[in-house]
Design an enzyme around this catalytic site. Sequence first.
Site, PDB file in Angstrom:
ATOM      1  CD  GLN A  37      -1.289  -2.385   1.988  1.00 12.05           C
ATOM      2  OE1 GLN A  37      -0.083  -2.492   2.172  1.00 12.05           O
ATOM      3  NE2 GLN A  37      -2.153  -3.321   2.350  1.00 12.05           N
ATOM      4  CG  ASP A  82      -4.752   0.696   0.262  1.00 13.34           C
ATOM      5  OD1 ASP A  82      -5.522   0.085  -0.498  1.00 13.34           O
ATOM      6  OD2 ASP A  82      -4.419   0.263   1.379  1.00 13.34           O
ATOM      7  CG  ASP A 130      -9.094  -2.645  -1.449  1.00 14.77           C
ATOM      8  OD1 ASP A 130     -10.073  -3.031  -2.111  1.00 14.77           O
ATOM      9  OD2 ASP A 130      -8.397  -3.429  -0.762  1.00 14.77           O
TER      10      ASP A 130
END
Length: 318
Positions: A111, A134, A177
């Site tokens: 991330q 992210d 995400d």
Amino acid sequence: MIVAKDGSGNFTAIQEAIDSIPEKNEDKVIIQMKGGIYEEKLIINKPFVVLEGMENEEVIISFGDYAKKLGEGGAELGTFGSYSTLITGANFYAKNITFRNDAGPGTEVGQALAMYVDADKCRFEDCSFLGSQDTIFLGPLPPKPMKGNSFGGPREGAEKKVGHSYFNRCYIQGDVDFIFGSGVSVFENCEIFSLDRGMDVNGYITAASTPKHSEFGFVFINCRLTSNAAADSVYLGRPWRDFAKTVFINCWMGEHIKREGWDNWNKSQAETTTYYGEYNSHGPGGNMDARVSWARVLTEQEVKQFSSEKILDFLNSI
């Protein structure tokens, strides 16, 4: 105040300008930035800050930290220590700025946040957010870490207050995400671009962790969902926590959006607790009839509650 890398302003670094503001500032402070790439790991911890890129000049705030990078003491930075920009001061406003994390793809570095927002009443207009996995985190942190692990990062242990934020005419890029968290956020007239990872599943646009009793989570209004990924390879979202709330209203969706729309993240119980909805999705990926059975097709009456003015009562005050 004016920030300019060439020394023609009041400061040459953005953080220097932020640090000059009183801790308990109660007045709007406008910081204008001349064009350039500002390689700073930026912390905006003062309230009522306005950050503006000067008109017709490209302003980029960029840093390359990532979750797997070792920090002081030899420990990994983790997701929440990987940010390029962190906002904890309320009533923040940004315009004409690119916020970037250039660490690289998540398959290599994990991330890497371009933006970490843990403040109330934040507004972004005509901004870009560039990252991979992210890209944007909208806090606060959920109350319980997954699998008993500590979250880490700069906001662990901070008071958990659900923040509200507004993104208008923004460009947001990522893959897995890449818009996630527990905040209440409206994205209006934005382009949401999913990167191609060359996989059967190229990503998930959202991963909400909406608190159980929060009326709203992430709301996308009149947005365009675009990509260079293969057809039928990107999900609209999956639930980071069981009560995730995400809604798409009047959005154009490219062919990269998967027919079923939503994924349960291997949590069957979340199918009964999430609130995933769409209204008037259109374009090659906008067939709402093909969605999973536990997603909602909103009625004309239901969609009225999701206006940006109703969700965010501060819009006319910034």
